[in-house]
Each structure stands twice: as structure tokens, then as C-alpha cells.
Design a protein around this motif. Structure first.
Motif, PDB file in Angstrom:
ATOM      1  N   GLN A 284       0.826  -1.217   0.000  1.00 32.61           N
ATOM      2  CA  GLN A 284       0.000   0.000   0.000  1.00 32.61           C
ATOM      3  C   GLN A 284       0.854   1.259   0.000  1.00 32.61           C
ATOM      4  N   LEU A 285       1.915   1.251   0.807  1.00 33.27           N
ATOM      5  CA  LEU A 285       2.761   2.437   0.922  1.00 33.27           C
ATOM      6  C   LEU A 285       4.007   2.352   0.060  1.00 33.27           C
ATOM      7  N   PHE A 286       4.167   1.245  -0.673  1.00 29.39           N
ATOM      8  CA  PHE A 286       5.423   1.032  -1.375  1.00 29.39           C
ATOM      9  C   PHE A 286       5.670   2.060  -2.473  1.00 29.39           C
ATOM     10  N   SER A 287       4.636   2.352  -3.244  1.00 29.02           N
ATOM     11  CA  SER A 287       4.821   3.243  -4.391  1.00 29.02           C
ATOM     12  C   SER A 287       5.072   4.677  -3.974  1.00 29.02           C
ATOM     13  N   HIS A 288       4.925   4.989  -2.702  1.00 25.32           N
ATOM     14  CA  HIS A 288       5.121   6.369  -2.245  1.00 25.32           C
ATOM     15  C   HIS A 288       6.167   6.467  -1.131  1.00 25.32           C
ATOM     16  N   SER A 289       6.864   5.361  -0.832  1.00 28.63           N
ATOM     17  CA  SER A 289       7.757   5.365   0.318  1.00 28.63           C
ATOM     18  C   SER A 289       9.154   4.910  -0.083  1.00 28.63           C
ATOM     19  N   PRO A 290      10.188   5.369   0.623  1.00 26.87           N
ATOM     20  CA  PRO A 290      11.541   4.859   0.402  1.00 26.87           C
ATOM     21  C   PRO A 290      11.623   3.379   0.768  1.00 26.87           C
ATOM     22  N   MET A 291      12.671   2.725   0.303  1.00 25.79           N
ATOM     23  CA  MET A 291      12.814   1.287   0.512  1.00 25.79           C
ATOM     24  C   MET A 291      12.863   0.925   1.991  1.00 25.79           C
ATOM     25  N   TYR A 292      13.513   1.743   2.805  1.00 22.83           N
ATOM     26  CA  TYR A 292      13.626   1.425   4.235  1.00 22.83           C
ATOM     27  C   TYR A 292      12.237   1.288   4.862  1.00 22.83           C
ATOM     28  N   TYR A 293      11.378   2.226   4.553  1.00 22.03           N
ATOM     29  CA  TYR A 293      10.032   2.189   5.126  1.00 22.03           C
ATOM     30  C   TYR A 293       9.225   1.026   4.564  1.00 22.03           C
ATOM     31  N   PHE A 294       9.522   0.644   3.323  1.00 19.95           N
ATOM     32  CA  PHE A 294       8.847  -0.510   2.749  1.00 19.95           C
ATOM     33  C   PHE A 294       9.214  -1.788   3.508  1.00 19.95           C
ATOM     34  N   VAL A 295      10.505  -1.972   3.777  1.00 18.43           N
ATOM     35  CA  VAL A 295      10.951  -3.164   4.508  1.00 18.43           C
ATOM     36  C   VAL A 295      10.327  -3.200   5.900  1.00 18.43           C
ATOM     37  N   VAL A 296      10.323  -2.045   6.568  1.00 18.39           N
ATOM     38  CA  VAL A 296       9.729  -1.983   7.906  1.00 18.39           C
ATOM     39  C   VAL A 296       8.244  -2.317   7.841  1.00 18.39           C
TER      40      VAL A 296
END
Length: 734
Positions: free
Chosen positions: A342-354
Motif C-alpha cells: 500500500q505504501l510502497f509506491s510512495h515510500s523509500p525502501m527502508y520504510y517498505f521493509v519496515v
């Protein structure tokens, strides 16, 4: 012991693998379509930005200006007709304008402000003249529409000018070469010498994205028109679009475009995320297959009884509460399963992993809870006795007893509400420590006082219960204390009223029985009298030896008595309709004075034949929102009563006075019969001042009149002072 530990470990591992795998696959299915098998230049994000760039290019670089756009403005006959009749026909529009100013002019006249009156009239007449001009000349309408279109064009170009900085930023990444085939003019952002070939700069080899113009696709770009939804002007048919121009050439994005440009950043970010998603989905499928393989190979699922993990307190929780908890758990499980990207397309990779780690944790937790709750429901539904027991223990089943008087249901609900709110407050304090600043004052000044108030109310309830026990045993003690406006205080006042009202109720019952008997007697008398005459004279008419003069006389009596009987029956039906409330009022603005004058005029002959002297006092006009036909009936009935029951050679006084927001109509006369003191019975059906019932009245006049006034929300009061009879009608003016 060692075997159980190994089985638990295997179960944990299986749940973890299935959770990771299932979460990843579902996330890919729900959100991966934005990246899987897609190119950045096929994405909706790029298409939207590309369309916007072409629109801005058309305005800023390809020679579209407000001037040449306004030169193309035309006004059709359909537009003239639509503008002219937009708000209706000419009389309708003029009437609407007059209505708008009528109230303002009336208020100004009431305030005697001549200057304001003239201002309102001038504004009204100006608008009326303007509307009339629309219907008199097509030229006038055409000029107005043209001006509206010109303003819309100016507004559009002003809005586009604000976006020039955005266009210049996008233009850094784009390369274009276009030729207007009508004028031969060339538009490009390439620095070309006369001997340079365009193909040296724009070709498939050196371009990330390239599109030929025209390419057969619909290309009408008007993203900016959404800013002008408040206008009726169709800009799409006014401003020449990029697709409508006869342009040939190419537009694209070079591989050497500045990496600092927004489009190049989005392009690289898209490709990077696409690779990560492919890896994430591949790993998810692998984990899912491994988990399924372990289940089938080891049979760990069969060796674990999920019912053992069901807490003992589950049996004490109402079944419907558990059902709601299960639905919430399933919803949260589904939400976490499908929300991984959901947040991947708008978030940096670090936040995606978290976010993925958090998702796996919460998904596993809600999966375990769902399995436990599902196992409990399956176990319960299998056994019919358990199902019945669960139903009887549910809140829905027990709610029928919640508000019985024997228990302090309301107080318990309040206490539970306070407890629930306090629990939520404590949870919020644990999650947000700063919330303690708000929670402590609320606890001290809301929760504690509420509990004290609840205890006081329970004490009041106990006193009421004891008091009612005494009443049941016939012990009429002093009244209960009933201070305040709480529910129990109102209950105490009601019980006091019930105690003191027993005798009144008995008296009213006796009175009701008496009036019922009188009603039957009076109805029988009033209907039987004309009916007897009709039967008697009908029998006489059967005599063949009657003379023509006698026959005519008998027929006249029958005619008069039958009409009398019809009046009685009609009045009875109308009184019954009034009492049942089945008559609806048709209200409108009516002049009370005019209605009263009409009633007097229709009774003018009877008034002149009587020995009564009428004294009428009323203003010139008094307008109220009433049902004129029904209110006329009230006046007619009251005047009829005066003519039937007034003492001969006396004066009758009728007056109309306006008091602020209501009007008062008073009727006063001297009666020829003694009425007694009980004026309330005068409104009963078939009640007459003439107890001997020799007059022509039906006894329904006052009952009908009062019902009509009640339907208007007014009052009809009767006052008797000796032989002076006074009826007062009060109605709201609005």
C-alpha cells in the motif's frame, strides 16, 4: 514433552512461512499490477503527466493565445435560447424577481425608510429590464454570452500561466520537433543549425520514450478544465486542443535527459521498485510452497489440536460479542494481507521493509486469533445444546430484560459506558503518554462525579421501590421527594401524580360514562325527531283522499325535516373526522378580517330578521397562514350559535385584534338559557345551551369549531359569566 515442543515449533514455522508467502502473494495480486509486466511509460502516472505536458506545450509554445482564441468565439441559436430560458419563461422570471424584493420592500415600508424603498425598487426594476431585454433582442443575449466566454478564456489562460514553472521543469526532460502543416511553422526545443538533421537528435536508439505525432490515437488534453467547473462555458469546444491541430513530428524523452528532472527520477524509481517487487513475490511464492510441503509431509496440522489453545474465559463471553470480535479479526487479517504494498509506491525502501515486517507480524497474530475463534465456533455449532446455551447467553437475547423496572438497567448502562470510556482512556495513555494531561482531569471531573451520581440515583430507586410497595398495600404515605430533572426524579413525580390522580381518574371515568349516556340520548333524540316527522307525514301521504293543498304542505314538511336530518348527519360525520384527525388543512395566506366579513354577510338576512344588534370592531386587514375554508366554518358556527342562543333585543360584540405574532377573535353575547359553570362540556358533541332541545342547532357547532382551531395549532376558549357568553379564538399569524 519433547515431541509436543517439536510439534509446536513446527506449527510456528509453518504459520510463519504460510503467513509470509500468502501475504506476499495477496499483496502482489492487489497492488503488484502497477509494476508487474508494466513499463514506466505505460503507467497511469506517466500518462497523466505526459498529457498535462502536451496541453501546456500547446499553450506556452505552439502559439495558442487568448486573442486568437477569442477570435473564434461563436454563439449559436441554441445557446441564445438556453441562456434566455435558463430560469423559465419571461413572466416566471419577472415574478421570481418581484418575489425576491417583495419582502425587502415590505420591511422597508414598515420602517418608513423611503430611501431604502427606492433603492430596492430601482434594483428590482433594473433586473426586470435586463430580463426583458433578453427576450426582446438576440443581439443583447449574444453579447452577454460572448463576454462570458471571453472571461472563461481569460481565466483559463491565467490559470495556465501559473503553471508555467511546472512546464519549464518538465520541458528539461522532453525533446520535441513539430511542424504545423497548415502554416509551415516549426516548433522545437532543439538548437538546430540549418544543415542539422532532426533524426540525429530524435531517434529510437537515443530515446527512452518516443511518440510520433499524429499516431492515430485520441489526444484531447484538457486537465485544466476541471478548475472551471463553476462555469457553464464549454472550453473544450472553444480552445483548440493539441489533437485538433494539423501537426506532424515527434515528442519524446532522451536517454541523456537530466537526471535531476522529475520524470527521470520517477523513471529510475519505478524500475528499482519493479525489481524489488519481483524478488518479493518470488520469495513469497517459495515460502508458501515450502509451508504447504511441510504440512503435507509431516502432518503437523493433524497433530495439533487448536481447541486446546482456546482460553477458558471464552465460554463466559457472550456469543454475539465473540462473533463481532471474530469479524473484526477477519477484517484486520484481510486488511493486513492485502496492504503489504500500500505504501510502497510512495515510500523509500527502508520504510517498505519496515512495513513488510510489521505486516507479517500482525498478519500472523490475526491469523492465529482467527483460527482459534473459528475452532471455537465450529465446536459450538456442532453441538445443539451448546448452540442453545450460547444463544441464551448472548447480549441480544438478554437485552430484552435490560430495561425492566426491577433492575437499574439505565444506571448499569451508564456505569458500563463510563467504565468502557475510562478503559479506552487508559489505553490511549499507555500508547501516548502525553494524553495523561487530558485523561486525569477527565477522570477526576467526569468519571468520579458520574459514579457518585450513579450511587445517589440507585438510592433514589430503592426508595421508590419501597414506596410503591407501600402503595400496593394501601398505605398512602407523604409524597416522594422529587427534586431535580433526573429520570428517577421524574419517576418519583409521576408516582406522586398517579397517587393523587386516582380519585380524579375515578371522577373522570364517572363523568365520561355520564357524557357517553347523554351523547347516545342526545343523538337519538336529535335524529329521531326529524325522522319521526318524515315517517309520520309519509304515512299521511299514502291517503288517496288528500287534497292537493294538504299534499303540498306535507311534502314541504318532509323536505324540511329531511334536510334537517341531512345537516345533522353531515355535522356528525364532520365532527367524527375532526376528532380522528383524518382531515388535512390546505393552508395559505388569508385575510382573517375578510373571512369574518364573509361569514357575517352570508348570515346577513338572519341577522336582520333577528332582534339582535351586532357591534363589530376589526382592523382593515389581518393576514395569517390558515386554511381559509375551514376557518370560515369556525366563524359561521360561532355566529350561528349567537343567532340561535342569544337573548332577544340584546347586543352582540365581535372584535378582531392583532397581538404581536397572533390574532385574537372575540365573540360576546347574552344567552337566553342558563349554561351553568362547566364550560368544558360545551365542546362535547350534541351539547346545547338549550337543554330542552327545541332549537334547530345540531349541538356540534362548537365541537367542530374547536377541532378546526386545534388543527391550526390555536385555541378556542369559552368563558361564561352569568348570562354573558364569550368565545375567544387565538391563532398564530405565521
Amino acid at each position: 514433552m519433547d515431541t509436543k515442543w517439536k510439534n509446536s515449533l513446527k506449527l510456528f514455522l509453518v504459520l510463519l512461512l504460510i503467513t509470509i508467502g500468502f501475504t506476499g502473494v495477496m499483496s502482489g495480486l492487489s497492488r503488484g499490477n502497477e509494476y508487474i509486466g508494466r513499463d514506466f511509460f505505460e503507467s497511469e502516472q506517466f500518462k497523466s503527466e505526459h498529457n498535462r505536458y502536451l496541453e501546456q506545450l500547446n499553450i506556452f509554445e505552439l502559439g495558442i493565445t487568448p486573442k486568437n482564441t477569442k477570435e473564434k468565439i461563436t454563439v449559436t441559436e441554441e445557446e441564445i435560447e438556453e441562456y434566455r430560458f435558463r430560469f423559465g419563461e419571461l413572466p416566471e422570471q419577472i415574478g421570481s424577481i418581484k418575489t425576491q424584493y417583495e419582502g425587502q420592500i415590505t420591511e422597508a415600508e414598515a420602517a418608513k425608510n423611503k430611501e431604502l424603498i427606492e433603492t430596492y425598487k430601482a434594483e428590482r426594476d433594473k433586473k426586470i429590464n435586463d430580463i426583458m431585454a433578453n427576450f426582446q433582442s438576440d443581439k443583447v443575449v449574444k453579447e452577454k454570452i460572448s463576454k462570458d466566454k471571453e472571461r472563461a478564456v481569460d481565466a483559463y489562460f491565467q490559470q495556465m500561466t501559473k503553471n508555467r514553472k511546472e512546464f519549464l521543469e518538465a520541458d528539461k526532460a522532453y525533446t520535441y520537433y513539430l511542424e504545423d502543416m497548415d502554416t509551415g511553422e516549426v516548433y522545437t526545443n532543439l538548437n538546430l543549425d540549418s544543415e542539422d538533421e532532426v533524426s540525429q537528435y530524435i531517434n529510437k536508439k537515443d530515446m527512452l520514450y518516443l511518440r510520433s505525432i499524429p499516431d492515430g490515437e485520441d489526444r484531447t488534453y484538457y486537465s485544466q478544465f476541471s478548475d472551471f467547473e463553476d462555469t457553464d462555458i464549454d472550453l473544450e469546444n472553444l480552445i483548440e486542443s493539441f489533437a485538433e491541430r494539423d501537426l506532424e513530428g515527434q515528442v519524446g524523452i532522451s536517454k541523456n535527459a537530466p537526471e535531476s528532472s522529475l520524470i527521470m527520477k520517477e523513471y529510475k524509481d519505478f524500475n528499482y521498485k519493479q525489481k524489488v517487487i519481483y524478488g518479493y513475490l518470488l520469495a513469497s511464492v517459495l515460502f508458501l510452497l515450502i509451508g504447504v510441503f511441510i504440512i503435507r509431509k509431516s502432518g503437523v496440522w493433524k497433530n495439533i489440536e487448536i481447541s486446546k489453545f482456546i482460553p477458558a474465559f471464552y465460554s463466559k463471553i457472550p456469543a454475539d460479542v465473540l462473533a463481532v470480535i471474530s469479524l473484526v479479526t477477519i477484517f484486520l487479517l484481510g486488511n493486513h494481507i492485502t496492504n503489504g504494498l500500500q505504501l510502497f509506491s510512495h515510500s523509500p525502501m527502508y520504510y517498505f521493509v519496515v512495513s513488510v515486517i510489521k505486516q507479517i507480524f500482525w498478519t500472523a497474530l490475526f491469523l492465529v486469533l482467527t483460527l482459534i475463534q473459528g475452532s471455537w465456533f465450529i465446536t459450538t455449532l456442532k453441538n445443539k445444546e451448546n448452540l442453545q446455551e450460547a444463544w441464551k447467553g448472548s447480549l441480544i437475547y438478554q437485552a430484552k430484560d435490560l430495561f425492566l423496572v426491577r433492575r437499574t438497567g439505565v444506571q448499569m448502562l451508564i456505569l458500563l459506558g463510563i467504565t468502557f470510556a475510562t478503559g479506552i482512556g487508559i489505553s490511549v495513555v499507555f500508547m501516548e503518554n502525553e494524553a495523561v494531561i487530558v485523561f486525569i482531569p477527565l477522570f477526576l471531573f467526569v468519571t468520579v462525579p458520574a459514579v457518585i451520581y450513579l450511587l445517589i440515583q440507585i438510592g433514589k430507586f430503592n426508595r421508590i421501590v419501597r414506596y410503591t410497595d407501600e402503595l400496593v398495600n394501601g398505605q398512602y404515605a407523604s409524597d416522594l421527594p422529587a427534586k431535580g430533572n433526573s429520570t428517577l426524579s421524574k419517576l418519583a413525580r409521576n408516582i406522586n401524580s398517579l397517587k393523587t390522580g386516582v380519585k380524579t381518574s375515578q371522577q373522570e371515568q364517572a363523568k365520561s360514562e355520564r357524557l357517553k349516556t347523554e351523547l347516545i340520548t342526545n343523538v337519538s333524540h336529535d335524529l329521531r325527531t326529524p325522522l319521526t316527522s318524515i315517517i309520520t307525514y309519509t304515512e299521511l301521504l299514502k291517503n288517496p283522499n288528500l287534497s292537493e293543498e294538504e299534499r303540498t304542505g306535507y311534502l314541504q314538511i318532509i323536505d324540511r325535516k329531511s334536510k334537517r336530518l341531512k345537516v345533522l348527519i353531515d355535522d356528525l360525520f364532520e365532527a367524527s373526522k375532526m376528532a380522528s384527525g383524518s382531515i388535512e388543512l390546505v393552508k395559505d395566506r388569508a385575510d382573517i378580517v375578510q373571512l369574518l366579513q364573509q361569514s357575517l354577510a352570508e348570515r346577513d338576512e338572519a341577522i336582520k330578521q333577528s332582534s339582535l344588534q351586532f357591534r363589530v370592531s376589526m382592523p382593515d386587514k389581518c393576514v395569517a397562514f390558515v386554511d381559509g375554508q375551514k376557518l370560515w366554518r369556525v366563524f359561521d358556527n360561532l355566529i350561528g350559535n349567537i343567532l340561535n342562543y342569544s337573548l332577544e333585543n340584546t347586543r352582540v360584540y365581535i372584535s378582531v385584534t392583532a397581538e404581536r405574532d397572533r390574532v385574537v377573535i372575540t365573540f360576546k353575547n347574552v344567552t337566553k338559557y342558563e349554561l351553568g359553570d362547566n364550560t368544558d362540556e360545551m365542546f362535547e358533541r350534541f351539547k346545547r345551551g338549550d337543554t330542552s332541545r327545541h332549537t334547530e342547532g345540531s349541538g356540534l357547532g362548537l365541537a367542530i369549531a374547536k377541532s378546526i382551531v386545534d388543527l391550526h395549532g390555536g385555541t378556542l376558549d369559552i368563558d361564561v359569566d352569568g348570562d354573558l357568553f364569550k368565545a375567544v379564538v387565538m391563532l398564530d399569524l405565521n
